[in-house]
Design a protein around this motif. Structure first.
Motif, PDB file in Angstrom:
ATOM      1  N   MET A  27       4.338  28.533 -24.466  1.00 30.84           N
ATOM      2  CA  MET A  27       4.975  27.964 -23.272  1.00 30.84           C
ATOM      3  C   MET A  27       6.303  28.679 -23.014  1.00 30.84           C
ATOM      4  N   PRO A  28       6.564  29.072 -21.775  1.00 29.06           N
ATOM      5  CA  PRO A  28       7.848  29.729 -21.487  1.00 29.06           C
ATOM      6  C   PRO A  28       8.994  28.730 -21.604  1.00 29.06           C
ATOM      7  N   LEU A  32      17.715  26.393 -19.691  1.00 28.78           N
ATOM      8  CA  LEU A  32      18.538  25.492 -20.498  1.00 28.78           C
ATOM      9  C   LEU A  32      18.151  25.575 -21.970  1.00 28.78           C
ATOM     10  N   GLU A  33      16.855  25.602 -22.275  1.00 28.27           N
ATOM     11  CA  GLU A  33      16.411  25.715 -23.666  1.00 28.27           C
ATOM     12  C   GLU A  33      16.853  27.036 -24.289  1.00 28.27           C
ATOM     13  N   LYS A  34      16.767  28.124 -23.529  1.00 26.43           N
ATOM     14  CA  LYS A  34      17.213  29.426 -24.027  1.00 26.43           C
ATOM     15  C   LYS A  34      18.707  29.402 -24.346  1.00 26.43           C
ATOM     16  N   ARG A  35      19.491  28.796 -23.433  1.00 27.28           N
ATOM     17  CA  ARG A  35      20.948  28.742 -23.638  1.00 27.28           C
ATOM     18  C   ARG A  35      21.292  27.881 -24.850  1.00 27.28           C
ATOM     19  N   GLU A  37      19.422  27.291 -27.487  1.00 28.12           N
ATOM     20  CA  GLU A  37      19.047  28.004 -28.699  1.00 28.12           C
ATOM     21  C   GLU A  37      20.049  29.109 -29.021  1.00 28.12           C
ATOM     22  N   ARG A  38      20.483  29.841 -27.992  1.00 26.13           N
ATOM     23  CA  ARG A  38      21.466  30.906 -28.201  1.00 26.13           C
ATOM     24  C   ARG A  38      22.789  30.328 -28.720  1.00 26.13           C
ATOM     25  N   ASP A  39      23.223  29.211 -28.122  1.00 32.05           N
ATOM     26  CA  ASP A  39      24.467  28.574 -28.573  1.00 32.05           C
ATOM     27  C   ASP A  39      24.334  28.048 -29.995  1.00 32.05           C
ATOM     28  N   ARG A  40      23.171  27.470 -30.317  1.00 33.64           N
ATOM     29  CA  ARG A  40      22.962  26.937 -31.660  1.00 33.64           C
ATOM     30  C   ARG A  40      23.004  28.057 -32.696  1.00 33.64           C
TER      31      ARG A  40
END
Length: 97
Positions: A27-28, A32-35, A37-40
């Motif tokens: 699933m793409p 918001l999810e990408k951001r 994960e990057r912040d985490r």
């Protein structure tokens, strides 16, 4: 006892888990999810490189002296109490590195 179609007791569980993880990966991700994960990943806390070291610093006749490095907080506080009793409360501190 009922016959199981799986050879190992947890085989069905892990197979289902693998399929679920594959489906999630397919699933793409939203922006918001990408951001998130990057912040985490960026803000993961780094563990200390070494344990804290303590040193008791004190004044003797206006000159600064220090104890050996201590690796236990309780030992450092005992040393501080001894130096404060000997040279005065205001003339001894604990230095943490």
């Amino acid at each position: 006892m009922a016959e199981s179609k799986f050879t190992y007791p947890n085989e069905g569980f892990f197979t289902g888990l693998r399929e679920e993880l594959r489906a999630r990966a397919a699933m793409p991700k939203t922006t918001l999810e990408k951001r998130r994960e990057r912040d985490r990943l960026r803000t993961v806390l780094q563990q200390p490189i070494s344990a804290p070291r303590y040193c008791v610093m004190y004044l003797v006749n206006g000159r600064e002296r220090k104890s050996a490095w201590l690796y236990d907080r309780d030992h450092a506080h005992k040393g501080l109490q001894m130096m404060q009793a000997k040279y005065g409360d205001r003339n001894a501190i604990i230095y943490v590195d």
